[in-house]
Design a protein around this motif. Sequence first.
Motif, PDB file in Angstrom:
ATOM      1  N   LYS A 291      27.165  59.265   6.385  1.00  0.00           N
ATOM      2  CA  LYS A 291      28.551  59.292   6.850  1.00  0.00           C
ATOM      3  C   LYS A 291      29.563  59.018   5.741  1.00  0.00           C
ATOM      4  N   SER A 292      29.141  59.076   4.487  1.00  0.00           N
ATOM      5  CA  SER A 292      30.069  58.900   3.380  1.00  0.00           C
ATOM      6  C   SER A 292      30.840  60.201   3.130  1.00  0.00           C
ATOM      7  N   ILE A 293      31.910  60.100   2.359  1.00  0.00           N
ATOM      8  CA  ILE A 293      32.727  61.267   2.056  1.00  0.00           C
ATOM      9  C   ILE A 293      32.225  61.905   0.759  1.00  0.00           C
ATOM     10  N   ASN A 294      31.885  63.186   0.854  1.00  0.00           N
ATOM     11  CA  ASN A 294      31.390  63.931  -0.296  1.00  0.00           C
ATOM     12  C   ASN A 294      32.564  64.648  -0.961  1.00  0.00           C
ATOM     13  N   VAL A 295      32.899  64.226  -2.193  1.00  0.00           N
ATOM     14  CA  VAL A 295      34.028  64.819  -2.923  1.00  0.00           C
ATOM     15  C   VAL A 295      33.551  65.582  -4.155  1.00  0.00           C
ATOM     16  N   ASN A 296      32.272  65.933  -4.186  1.00  0.00           N
ATOM     17  CA  ASN A 296      31.721  66.544  -5.394  1.00  0.00           C
ATOM     18  C   ASN A 296      32.425  67.832  -5.805  1.00  0.00           C
ATOM     19  N   LEU A 297      32.584  68.763  -4.869  1.00  0.00           N
ATOM     20  CA  LEU A 297      33.212  70.037  -5.218  1.00  0.00           C
ATOM     21  C   LEU A 297      34.690  69.851  -5.556  1.00  0.00           C
ATOM     22  N   LEU A 298      35.340  68.902  -4.896  1.00  0.00           N
ATOM     23  CA  LEU A 298      36.734  68.617  -5.226  1.00  0.00           C
ATOM     24  C   LEU A 298      36.837  68.044  -6.643  1.00  0.00           C
ATOM     25  N   ALA A 299      35.939  67.116  -6.984  1.00  0.00           N
ATOM     26  CA  ALA A 299      35.930  66.538  -8.331  1.00  0.00           C
ATOM     27  C   ALA A 299      35.659  67.605  -9.381  1.00  0.00           C
ATOM     28  N   LEU A 300      34.725  68.514  -9.074  1.00  0.00           N
ATOM     29  CA  LEU A 300      34.431  69.595 -10.020  1.00  0.00           C
ATOM     30  C   LEU A 300      35.629  70.528 -10.191  1.00  0.00           C
ATOM     31  N   SER A 301      36.329  70.805  -9.100  1.00  0.00           N
ATOM     32  CA  SER A 301      37.494  71.686  -9.203  1.00  0.00           C
ATOM     33  C   SER A 301      38.604  71.035 -10.023  1.00  0.00           C
ATOM     34  N   VAL A 302      38.755  69.707  -9.889  1.00  0.00           N
ATOM     35  CA  VAL A 302      39.731  68.989 -10.717  1.00  0.00           C
ATOM     36  C   VAL A 302      39.312  69.041 -12.185  1.00  0.00           C
ATOM     37  N   ALA A 303      38.005  68.887 -12.439  1.00  0.00           N
ATOM     38  CA  ALA A 303      37.504  68.978 -13.813  1.00  0.00           C
ATOM     39  C   ALA A 303      37.683  70.386 -14.374  1.00  0.00           C
ATOM     40  N   TYR A 304      37.564  71.379 -13.519  1.00  0.00           N
ATOM     41  CA  TYR A 304      37.641  72.775 -13.948  1.00  0.00           C
ATOM     42  C   TYR A 304      39.070  73.207 -14.258  1.00  0.00           C
ATOM     43  N   PHE A 305      40.038  72.572 -13.585  1.00  0.00           N
ATOM     44  CA  PHE A 305      41.414  73.049 -13.669  1.00  0.00           C
ATOM     45  C   PHE A 305      41.988  72.995 -15.086  1.00  0.00           C
ATOM     46  N   PRO A 306      41.885  71.887 -15.835  1.00  0.00           N
ATOM     47  CA  PRO A 306      42.371  71.904 -17.223  1.00  0.00           C
ATOM     48  C   PRO A 306      41.659  72.933 -18.091  1.00  0.00           C
TER      49      PRO A 306
END
Length: 515
Positions: A291-306
């Motif tokens: 029941k934890s929040i999975n932010v992996n793809l969001l974190a990767l997209s933030v890393a990808y943006f720069p």
Amino acid sequence: MSIAIRADEPIAVEEEVNNINRDDPIVVDNMPHIQTKSKPSQVYYLWPCYGLYAMAVGMTFAPNLEVRSKIICEGYNTPNCQEVPSFKNDVADLTIKLSLITGILACLTTPYWSSLSDKIGRLPVITLTSAGYFICNAINAYVSTRLNPSEMYLLYVSAAFDGISGSQSTVMAISHAYASDCTDNGSRAHVFSQLMGVLFLGVAAGPALATFVTRYTRSFEHAFIAAAVASILMLVISLIIPESLPKQKKEHIHSQQSTHSMHSLFRTPSVLDNFKKPFSILAPRTDPDDKSINVNLLALSVAYFPIVLAIGAVQIKFLYTKFRFDWDVSQLGTFIAYIGTVRALALLVVIPTTIKTLRRYLKPAVELPTTTIYEDEDEDTINEDLLAKYTDQGEIKFDLVLLRVCLIADSLAYVGLALSGNIFTFAAFSAVSALGGGANPAAISSLALLLSPNKSESSGAVLGAFSSVQSAGAQIIGPALYGLIYSHSPNSLFLVVIGSTFFISLAATFFVKYC
């Protein structure tokens, strides 16, 4: 070779995982339906197609800047446009506007093309993109022969055709999806790295060919004609190489997606749909196990943006180089060919060899359960999901380390470019940037597929979401942001800003959780 895992005697999960060759398919006794078929050699069929597209892009880098410079210069009615204070800013502004048109349209269409490739196959979409890019180059070839300021609107039409057909973001997403179809689950960084290597090999060959054509014909507009021919060859190849997506998988994906939509296969999504879809895939999700929040793809997209913002600055970087060293089309083309060659060698030879060597001698550490699996009363049993989970953890760790090292190298390289006092140091730091920056998209794509919380999500949809991030950053925000910085501040400041943003990417990677 297949590996059959049996339980004739007690076995430790750790020992079995370490003995598995990740290149071999796993066949579990009494579970034939989970057998995976790897066809990594089929990826090579895509190389000529992908390389031709990259070569066409490389051939038009310098000529595009030359057309824009000359058509604006014609409007000044002066023999020496360099003396006009607003000249460089006007060229930069036109470059930004054209990039925005292509980028916005590509951002809207890439999710649709990516999802469509899950239904009809990868190659038909590549064929459509090739046709759009041919029209783009044909229009540019016409404009370059006339250089009439009153026909500048045709450059906007050309940019629109490029964006509607998906541009570079769609080609990259579909090519990565094709590669993922042909390889088993696990780290695909080496496969994606090779594809990126082919991309930059084409980018290196393109300017060299354009320089030859320009010098031989004494007319740079023939470079656009050569690029149009390359896009036609790409289209032909896409019609004859084998499709990577099996019919059964297309039917499975279509059956999954049909539960969410009762519309026709070719229903055109609304603008809002195309904006919402990538964000819905990248958004945080609740893990059903704890029941934890999975932010992996969001974190990767933030890393990808720069990273994609920096990719979007490539035309501004070449414009800066052209004006700083006062280069013509041939000289700038030679420099672009040099950068492409270094990056291609890094991605085709240096990085894959390094990855293979490190995997052999530095196996990624994984946390394994201490329990042991014993033989059942009547049949062999083993938790394949457990093995896959802990194997993938090691692959994720490896890809994260690779990504972080490359980000640090790229950051230092851009700061070095800003401080370079001559062409030799500029070329040296450009080579360092080529070595570091080339692996970033490959590592991001591999991690995205490994970390996707919804395993039923198709590879085309996941990679399409990241391609939307690329479209927004590389073709909309990046050119506009760094173009404005370049136009209204000390010339090299935009390079320092690019290098600094990579630390945002580095910080974002530490929010990735995979335990």
